[in-house]
Design a protein around this motif. Structure first.
Motif, PDB file in Angstrom:
ATOM      1  N   LEU A  90       1.195  -1.442  -0.581  1.00 24.22           N
ATOM      2  CA  LEU A  90      -0.221   0.536   0.253  1.00 24.22           C
ATOM      3  C   LEU A  90       1.330   1.487   0.100  1.00 24.22           C
ATOM      4  N   VAL A  91       1.041   1.518  -0.976  1.00 28.28           N
ATOM      5  CA  VAL A  91       2.259   2.965  -1.607  1.00 28.28           C
ATOM      6  C   VAL A  91       2.143   3.760  -2.229  1.00 28.28           C
ATOM      7  N   LEU A  92       1.854   4.351  -2.742  1.00 30.72           N
ATOM      8  CA  LEU A  92       1.402   5.073  -3.909  1.00 30.72           C
ATOM      9  C   LEU A  92       1.914   4.722  -5.509  1.00 30.72           C
ATOM     10  N   TRP A  93       3.190   4.456  -5.551  1.00 29.86           N
ATOM     11  CA  TRP A  93       4.046   4.190  -6.469  1.00 29.86           C
ATOM     12  C   TRP A  93       4.004   2.541  -6.982  1.00 29.86           C
ATOM     13  N   LYS A  94       3.367   1.971  -6.389  1.00 29.96           N
ATOM     14  CA  LYS A  94       2.855   0.511  -6.310  1.00 29.96           C
ATOM     15  C   LYS A  94       1.509   0.079  -6.237  1.00 29.96           C
ATOM     16  N   SER A  95       0.383   0.871  -5.687  1.00 31.13           N
ATOM     17  CA  SER A  95      -1.137   0.750  -6.120  1.00 31.13           C
ATOM     18  C   SER A  95      -1.654   1.903  -5.279  1.00 31.13           C
ATOM     19  N   PRO A  96      -1.250   3.368  -6.351  1.00 30.40           N
ATOM     20  CA  PRO A  96      -2.103   4.305  -6.071  1.00 30.40           C
ATOM     21  C   PRO A  96      -3.160   4.415  -5.558  1.00 30.40           C
ATOM     22  N   MET A  97      -4.642   4.164  -6.840  1.00 35.89           N
ATOM     23  CA  MET A  97      -5.934   3.700  -6.665  1.00 35.89           C
ATOM     24  C   MET A  97      -6.063   3.194  -5.050  1.00 35.89           C
ATOM     25  N   LYS A  98      -5.447   2.409  -4.558  1.00 39.51           N
ATOM     26  CA  LYS A  98      -6.259   1.293  -3.982  1.00 39.51           C
ATOM     27  C   LYS A  98      -5.406   2.499  -2.427  1.00 39.51           C
ATOM     28  N   THR A  99      -4.391   2.895  -2.756  1.00 37.45           N
ATOM     29  CA  THR A  99      -3.848   3.406  -1.435  1.00 37.45           C
ATOM     30  C   THR A  99      -4.662   4.736  -1.512  1.00 37.45           C
ATOM     31  N   MET A 100      -5.039   5.378  -2.271  1.00 34.59           N
ATOM     32  CA  MET A 100      -5.811   6.968  -2.488  1.00 34.59           C
ATOM     33  C   MET A 100      -6.668   6.506  -1.189  1.00 34.59           C
ATOM     34  N   LYS A 101      -7.594   5.619  -1.257  1.00 33.24           N
ATOM     35  CA  LYS A 101      -8.922   5.037  -1.225  1.00 33.24           C
ATOM     36  C   LYS A 101      -8.462   5.040   0.212  1.00 33.24           C
ATOM     37  N   TYR A 102      -7.461   3.522   0.872  1.00 31.89           N
ATOM     38  CA  TYR A 102      -7.634   3.676   1.939  1.00 31.89           C
ATOM     39  C   TYR A 102      -7.229   4.920   3.356  1.00 31.89           C
ATOM     40  N   ALA A 103      -6.459   5.450   2.316  1.00 35.61           N
ATOM     41  CA  ALA A 103      -6.084   7.116   2.825  1.00 35.61           C
ATOM     42  C   ALA A 103      -7.022   8.306   3.153  1.00 35.61           C
ATOM     43  N   SER A 104      -8.598   7.730   1.633  1.00 30.48           N
ATOM     44  CA  SER A 104      -9.273   8.781   2.688  1.00 30.48           C
ATOM     45  C   SER A 104     -10.298   7.823   3.368  1.00 30.48           C
ATOM     46  N   LEU A 105     -10.230   6.912   3.290  1.00 28.81           N
ATOM     47  CA  LEU A 105     -11.676   6.331   4.050  1.00 28.81           C
ATOM     48  C   LEU A 105     -10.578   6.346   6.123  1.00 28.81           C
ATOM     49  N   GLU A 106      -9.340   6.202   5.936  1.00 26.62           N
ATOM     50  CA  GLU A 106      -8.728   6.588   7.453  1.00 26.62           C
ATOM     51  C   GLU A 106      -9.226   8.016   7.470  1.00 26.62           C
ATOM     52  N   LEU A 107      -9.038   8.762   6.939  1.00 20.42           N
ATOM     53  CA  LEU A 107      -8.735  10.473   6.897  1.00 20.42           C
ATOM     54  C   LEU A 107     -10.923  10.652   7.758  1.00 20.42           C
ATOM     55  N   LEU A 108     -11.511   9.738   6.909  1.00 21.30           N
ATOM     56  CA  LEU A 108     -12.720   9.685   7.780  1.00 21.30           C
ATOM     57  C   LEU A 108     -13.284   9.663   8.959  1.00 21.30           C
ATOM     58  N   PHE A 109     -12.310   8.351   8.843  1.00 22.43           N
ATOM     59  CA  PHE A 109     -12.287   7.248  10.403  1.00 22.43           C
ATOM     60  C   PHE A 109     -12.039   8.039  11.578  1.00 22.43           C
ATOM     61  N   LEU A 110     -10.339   9.083  11.264  1.00 22.72           N
ATOM     62  CA  LEU A 110      -9.812   9.917  12.210  1.00 22.72           C
ATOM     63  C   LEU A 110     -11.123  11.301  12.493  1.00 22.72           C
ATOM     64  N   ALA A 111     -11.374  11.679  11.444  1.00 16.91           N
ATOM     65  CA  ALA A 111     -13.237  12.859  11.526  1.00 16.91           C
ATOM     66  C   ALA A 111     -13.654  12.503  12.397  1.00 16.91           C
ATOM     67  N   LYS A 112     -14.217  11.261  12.178  1.00 13.56           N
ATOM     68  CA  LYS A 112     -15.230  10.648  12.771  1.00 13.56           C
ATOM     69  C   LYS A 112     -15.702  10.422  14.709  1.00 13.56           C
ATOM     70  N   SER A 113     -13.710   9.998  14.630  1.00 13.14           N
ATOM     71  CA  SER A 113     -13.713   8.849  15.948  1.00 13.14           C
ATOM     72  C   SER A 113     -13.502   9.926  17.098  1.00 13.14           C
ATOM     73  N   ASN A 114     -13.067  11.290  16.251  1.00 15.83           N
ATOM     74  CA  ASN A 114     -12.561  13.049  17.393  1.00 15.83           C
ATOM     75  C   ASN A 114     -13.097  13.651  17.052  1.00 15.83           C
ATOM     76  N   VAL A 115     -14.605  13.323  16.647  1.00 13.18           N
ATOM     77  CA  VAL A 115     -15.638  13.934  16.947  1.00 13.18           C
ATOM     78  C   VAL A 115     -16.496  13.752  18.061  1.00 13.18           C
ATOM     79  N   GLU A 116     -16.633  11.786  17.591  1.00 16.16           N
ATOM     80  CA  GLU A 116     -17.141  11.726  18.856  1.00 16.16           C
ATOM     81  C   GLU A 116     -16.445  12.095  20.223  1.00 16.16           C
ATOM     82  N   ARG A 117     -14.960  11.995  20.053  1.00 17.78           N
ATOM     83  CA  ARG A 117     -14.455  12.026  21.418  1.00 17.78           C
ATOM     84  C   ARG A 117     -14.703  13.255  21.256  1.00 17.78           C
ATOM     85  N   LEU A 118     -14.894  14.820  21.243  1.00 19.44           N
ATOM     86  CA  LEU A 118     -15.472  15.705  21.190  1.00 19.44           C
ATOM     87  C   LEU A 118     -16.818  16.419  22.015  1.00 19.44           C
TER      88      LEU A 118
END
Length: 463
Positions: A90-118
């Motif tokens: 899972l690196v951008l130079w091997k599988s860019p689309m899959k990496t970007m997908k997982y990275a965006s999902l992780e950003l959404l997860f972090l945003a959701k978890s931080n909002v729940e904590r707040l």
């Protein structure tokens, strides 16, 4: 004493009766005899059942358990290897689309978890929101307080800028951004060159510290013979702020390891702690360790045994393994101020003075001239390197003065400036790429581990 033959001649029912009479535990009933045998006879299958928890008398269960014991461990190892390969891929130079997908999902997860904590701390969020509204009203309302706000803006931005660069250098978002090489080191070098060129450290503000210009007055007042200590005093504040930022960047590993230890959840424990435990086992077995692995064990040992002074020593030298000090201190529940105090003193005071001295001595005017002369001794490319270095330092000197020659000189041979700007651009891009890769890999780990934890809890409940 009865004879052996008399026992053999008795019928099975009589033997059972005799056993029931003598012990009082087995009667003529068939089920009672079975119970008696299971309770009193040393059955290997029952011993195995008592030790392992598996019933060896049932053939189907026996077959299933033997299959489980034989294949569960290798299959888990195979799954772990597959997971490790998938995470590494899972690196951008091997599988860019899959990496970007997982990275965006992780950003959404972090945003959701931080909002729940707040949302769990609504009172604190409300207070912070009210304070922000009050500050915004002060900024927009005209009055005499605008002078104080203007001063706070300039100094506050200066402090936040250098603190932020220090945090980015050590926070470990994938990989640290080497802000000392990119920003603080060149700033100290430019102040050093200006001090020798202008024979003064009274640079006009503004544009200092964004740009450096020699004072316009040519009188002897303010003319100094720049010394090492005077230049160090000139850049002391920004250097201290940068070092304090690096100390703040070491706190996340400390808090993560401490939270995992206090929660008692070993599955969520930091990976580096597990790696250190494996290295300790390998060391006890006498296996050969690499120099890097020995450094990790030495870091853990000195922090655990020496305490405050061990942390101070590790923080006072350029140390790429200092993240392990924070993880170790958090794991062993070292008090916060003991860890942060030693880290702040080591990084913001001791190490920063060492780095400042190195940069100032390296950019001494006499040493720079000797360095340019030394380039001529390098075969083939030495003479060619002298020209861009001479032009670069001449451009730096011309920029310190207000004259018309600056444009004429600066247009000739900006090779080193172009190389440095390209280097900065590449480092920033690599920093962003490493953050995306790390987010994608963390998302993959989290999603792959969730089903296993669920199945483990289900099996525990069923048992």
């Amino acid at each position: 004493m009865p004879k052996k033959g008399s026992i053999a001649k008795k019928k099975p029912a009589e033997r059972a009766k005799g056993a029931g009479k003598s012990d009082g535990n087995c009667t003529d009933s068939k089920m009672d005899c079975v119970d008696y045998i299971e309770k009193n006879c040393h059955d290997p299958a029952l011993q195995t059942e008592n030790k392992t928890g598996f019933n060896m008398k049932q053939p189907s269960v026996l077959a299933g358990n033997s299959h489980y014991n034989a294949s569960s461990l290798p299959s888990s190892k195979i799954e772990n290897r597959k997971l490790a390969r998938e995470i590494k891929s899972l690196v951008l130079w091997k599988s860019p689309m899959k990496t970007m997908k997982y990275a965006s999902l992780e950003l959404l997860f972090l945003a959701k978890s931080n909002v729940e904590r707040l949302l769990k701390h609504r009172a604190v969020v409300t207070m912070l929101f009210c304070a922000f509204i009050a500050l915004l009203a002060l900024l927009l309302t005209p009055g005499q307080h605008q002078q104080i706000i203007k001063l706070f803006k300039s100094n506050g931005f200066f402090m936040i800028y250098w603190l932020g660069l220090g945090i980015l250098s050590s926070v470990g978002l994938g990989t640290g951004l080497h802000t000392f090489l990119l920003y603080l080191g060149p700033h100290i070098a430019s102040v050093t060159l200006a001090a020798y060129e202008c024979s003064s450290l009274n640079f006009p503000e503004p544009p200092y510290p964004n740009e450096i210009l020699c004072p316009e007055s040519t009188s002897s007042y303010g003319q100094i013979n720049p010394s090492l200590w005077s230049i160090m005093a000139k850049v002391r504040l920004e250097a201290f702020l940068w070092g304090a930022g690096t100390a703040l960047g070491e706190l996340p590993p400390y808090f993560m390891a401490k939270a995992a230890r206090l929660s008692g959840n070993t599955k969520e424990e930091h990976e580096n702690i597990q790696e250190l435990e494996k290295l300790q086992k390998r060391k006890k077995k006498g296996e050969k360790l690499t120099f890097f692995d020995k450094g990790k064990l030495f870091m853990e040992d000195i922090v655990e045994r020496v305490g405050f002074f061990g942390i101070l020593l590790c923080a006072s030298i350029p140390n790429p393994l200092f993240d392990l000090a924070g993880i170790t201190c958090g794991h062993f529940l070292v008090p916060f101020w003991k860890f942060f105090g030693a880290t702040l003193i080591g990084k913001a005071i001791i190490k920063m003075h060492i780095q400042k001295i190195f940069v100032i001595i390296s950019f001494n005017e006499n040493l720079v001239e000797k360095f340019i002369k030394f380039l001529a001794f390098i075969p083939i490319i030495g003479v060619r390197l002298q020209v861009p270095f001479k032009v670069f330092f001449e451009n730096q000197k011309q920029r310190l003065h207000r004259n018309t020659q600056k444009t004429a000189v600066s247009n000739n041979g900006n090779l080193l400036s172009t190389v440095f700007e390209s280097f900065v651009f590449i480092m920033v891009c690599y920093f962003i790429v490493s953050i995306v890769n790390t987010l994608a890999q963390n998302c993959c780990k989290r999603t792959r581990k969730q089903p296993h934890h669920g199945s483990d809890t289900e099996t525990q409940k069923s048992t």
